[in-house]
Scaffold this motif. Structure first.
Motif, PDB file in Angstrom:
ATOM      1  N   ASN A   1     -25.693  -9.556  12.683  1.00  0.00           N
ATOM      2  CA  ASN A   1     -25.269 -10.945  12.584  1.00  0.00           C
ATOM      3  C   ASN A   1     -26.167 -11.780  13.491  1.00  0.00           C
ATOM      4  OD1 ASN A   1     -24.065 -13.434  12.455  1.00  0.00           O
ATOM      5  ND2 ASN A   1     -22.052 -12.758  13.148  1.00  0.00           N
ATOM      6  N   ILE A   2     -27.244 -12.301  12.949  1.00  0.00           N
ATOM      7  CA  ILE A   2     -28.226 -13.017  13.762  1.00  0.00           C
ATOM      8  C   ILE A   2     -27.681 -14.305  14.364  1.00  0.00           C
ATOM      9  CG2 ILE A   2     -30.169 -12.033  12.516  1.00  0.00           C
ATOM     10  CD1 ILE A   2     -30.441 -14.731  11.059  1.00  0.00           C
ATOM     11  N   TYR A   3     -26.552 -14.786  13.886  1.00  0.00           N
ATOM     12  CA  TYR A   3     -25.977 -16.029  14.401  1.00  0.00           C
ATOM     13  C   TYR A   3     -24.991 -15.803  15.542  1.00  0.00           C
ATOM     14  CZ  TYR A   3     -28.160 -17.657  10.189  1.00  0.00           C
ATOM     15  OH  TYR A   3     -29.090 -17.921   9.210  1.00  0.00           O
ATOM     16  N   SER A   4     -24.627 -14.559  15.820  1.00  0.00           N
ATOM     17  CA  SER A   4     -23.700 -14.257  16.912  1.00  0.00           C
ATOM     18  C   SER A   4     -24.470 -13.679  18.090  1.00  0.00           C
ATOM     19  CB  SER A   4     -22.640 -13.252  16.475  1.00  0.00           C
ATOM     20  OG  SER A   4     -21.835 -12.879  17.577  1.00  0.00           O
ATOM     21  N   ARG A   5     -24.637 -14.449  19.124  1.00  0.00           N
ATOM     22  CA  ARG A   5     -25.333 -13.995  20.333  1.00  0.00           C
ATOM     23  C   ARG A   5     -24.326 -13.788  21.457  1.00  0.00           C
ATOM     24  NH1 ARG A   5     -28.325 -12.720  17.195  1.00  0.00           N
ATOM     25  NH2 ARG A   5     -28.197 -10.988  18.603  1.00  0.00           N
ATOM     26  N   SER A   6     -23.033 -13.729  21.146  1.00  0.00           N
ATOM     27  CA  SER A   6     -21.977 -13.699  22.157  1.00  0.00           C
ATOM     28  C   SER A   6     -21.972 -12.439  23.027  1.00  0.00           C
ATOM     29  CB  SER A   6     -20.614 -13.881  21.508  1.00  0.00           C
ATOM     30  OG  SER A   6     -20.381 -12.874  20.548  1.00  0.00           O
TER      31      SER A   6
ATOM     32  N   ARG B   1     -29.992  -7.145  22.721  1.00  0.00           N
ATOM     33  CA  ARG B   1     -29.429  -7.887  21.604  1.00  0.00           C
ATOM     34  C   ARG B   1     -28.325  -7.021  21.018  1.00  0.00           C
ATOM     35  NH1 ARG B   1     -32.786 -10.358  16.505  1.00  0.00           N
ATOM     36  NH2 ARG B   1     -30.961 -11.110  15.386  1.00  0.00           N
TER      37      ARG B   1
END
Length: 46
Positions: free
Chosen positions: A31-36, A26
């Motif tokens: 930023n838990i919303y950015s998995r890029s 990870r």
């Protein structure tokens, strides 16, 4: 860096036989919303 992994995960779970396994990173825990930039690498055992 080196890691050691085993095919037998315990409780009857064995990578490649009863469950699919992968090494997962990870990249951004702030930023838990950015998995890029996360990485998911499937692994198999012989």
């Amino acid at each position: 860096m080196s890691i050691n992994v085993r095919a037998d995960l315990g409780d009857g779970n064995i990578c490649g036989e009863t469950v699919e396994c992968a090494i997962v990173t990870r990249a951004d825990f702030t930023n838990i919303y950015s998995r890029s930039y996360d990485v998911h690498v499937p692994v198999t055992f012989q």
